[in-house]
Design a protein around this motif. Sequence first.
Motif, short mmCIF file in Angstrom:
data_model
loop_
_atom_site.label_atom_id
_atom_site.label_comp_id
_atom_site.label_asym_id
_atom_site.label_seq_id
_atom_site.Cartn_x
_atom_site.Cartn_y
_atom_site.Cartn_z
N VAL A 71 0.95 -1.06 0.11
CA VAL A 71 -0.05 0.00 0.10
C VAL A 71 0.93 1.36 -0.01
O VAL A 71 1.55 1.49 0.92
N LEU A 72 0.65 2.18 -1.01
CA LEU A 72 1.65 3.25 -1.25
C LEU A 72 0.93 4.28 -0.37
O LEU A 72 0.14 4.99 -1.08
N THR A 73 1.24 4.55 0.87
CA THR A 73 0.64 5.74 1.36
C THR A 73 1.48 6.83 1.11
O THR A 73 2.55 6.90 0.61
N THR A 74 0.87 7.85 1.47
CA THR A 74 1.34 9.43 1.16
C THR A 74 2.67 9.57 2.05
O THR A 74 3.38 10.12 1.71
N PRO A 75 2.65 9.41 3.49
CA PRO A 75 4.05 9.50 4.14
C PRO A 75 4.96 8.38 3.44
O PRO A 75 6.36 8.97 3.48
N LEU A 76 4.76 7.36 3.32
CA LEU A 76 5.73 6.38 2.53
C LEU A 76 6.31 7.19 1.30
O LEU A 76 7.42 7.35 1.15
N MET A 77 5.50 7.44 0.52
CA MET A 77 5.85 8.10 -0.93
C MET A 77 6.72 9.33 -0.77
O MET A 77 7.66 9.43 -1.46
N ALA A 78 6.28 10.35 0.14
CA ALA A 78 6.88 11.43 0.40
C ALA A 78 8.21 11.34 0.99
O ALA A 78 9.44 11.85 0.55
N ALA A 79 8.65 10.40 1.90
CA ALA A 79 9.72 9.94 2.38
C ALA A 79 10.69 9.23 1.43
O ALA A 79 11.96 9.77 1.22
#
Length: 575
Positions: free
Chosen positions: A106-114
Amino acid sequence: MKSSKKYGTVMSTSNIESFYQGEGENKAKFNRSSSVGPGMTTNPLNPTDRSRRALYESLPFISVYGMQYREQSIAKSLSRVSLADMGGAINEQDALLANVDVDEVVLTTPLMAAIMVAVMLMFLVGYNTGVMNAVEPVVFPGHSVTEWSLAVAVFAVGGPFGAVLAGKVSNLQGRSAAIKGNMWLFLAGGAALTIAPSIYWIIAGRVLVGFASGYASVIVPIYLGELAPPTLRGTLGTLTQFSMVIGILASNLLSFPLADESGWRMLLGVTAVLSLCQLMASPFIVESPRWLLSKDEYSIQASMLLKQLRGFRSDTEVQKEVDHIVQASRVQRLEGQSSAHGSGAVWDLITDPRVRLLVISFTVLHMAQQLSGINAVFYYSTSFFDGIVADPLVGTAAAGTVNVLATYAALKLMDRCGRVTLLLWSSGGMFLSCIAITASLLGIAPNYVALLGVMAFVSFFEIGLGPIPWLIVAEMFDAKYVATAMSIASQVNWAFNFVVGLGFPMLSRALGPWVFVPFAAVLAAVFLFSLLMLPETAGRTHQEIQRIINAPTAGKFRNNGMQFVVVEGVDLETS
């Protein structure tokens, strides 16, 4: 038995049986019957959770270019094992279900931003690899050949020291602090290059950006590997590789408007500007949950971060994830040692007779990667193309573009070909490219042959000698040894990077049109080593690789093809 000769996304039937249903450690990985994480009661794990646990324990917490196919094959094989473990034969409907990864991403926003902020560090590594290529005539004219070659080569002097410091800082202060420290290092190096009053300041600035690049080459793969679930680590390794080669290309393209007396400071200043942008975005760099759990297995902060990064909806899901990470970290920790990066771990690895050939193999490949002459192209291609093409910058940009395209092609080939096969094609193709370049420089062939030869040289590098030396380390060793082997490989690679960076201008002056002949000799030796000595790692577990190299008939059967069962696209069938 129905089989396929496909590599990369496949595993042999014997591998599946021995790895997930075999004896000893491998059997324990899949058949562990209870959850042993902190704060949980002893409850049986269902087949899916056992598969997820085994996946975590099987793959190292590091992002490696090309590893996604290995991840996918293990995940899909585990899915089938978990389905079979639930009872009954695997029917057609079950086979379709098995195509769902054990670890849903699951590509969450916090993961993608980091991810995006961290990956920019690898862009800067690539950018500073290629940025000096076109500016030699305009940066403090009058410098000597030795001064300029030193300014280029000291990039590789700072690299290994940065790599060592990155490991220490990230272990003591955390991955987030180490990433942010890396941004400050690039900012300092970029600023020194931008305001440099003399060639000696350029040399000092190059040491700093080299230090930052070596630092990034260690901390970014670790950070991304610990932040992401197992089935995303190889993909992120590919992302870091693309970021680096795009950085090289960006430096080539920006040289067109900026590689002159009035613009070279702006060209070198891009590093400082991007570093400032990263520092502004640094709040997106969250701490690694794995690092937090290594300090406190009951860390509330780690649980909160995992819920954000993975998109979990319940505390039960979070606690299971915590258990998987904690248990995998225990399994991958070297017995009797506190860290896989310690000197004791290095000594054990290089003195263990069971893996001696493996250590020799990856050491030889990392030496060869640099001694093949690839960084002579990335560092000096503009001066090399002077007199061969009308605008040397066009030749350099063409080589950078081919580098990016070949990286994509390599990604596809690693799914279909064995590692030895790719190395043979790579070293053989680069050898022939050296011959073509030499023929053109001697006037035997037209000038455009040299341009085509350099483009072919770069292309063949990217399908084999570029990615395979790094990927093969992750495939040769158990997950708990990968960090130690990667550390050794990094030091060897940076050392010979310096040798090529410093020595190529002098070699060019001494040999003239024969300058690529030493590289051709190295490539011929690599071809023979790969053909006769290098064990195939694609589709094999590290236990199987060790059995093969230590068998009495190892020399005869080391590179023989294996029988594979396709995990993706074709049913697993035996008869």
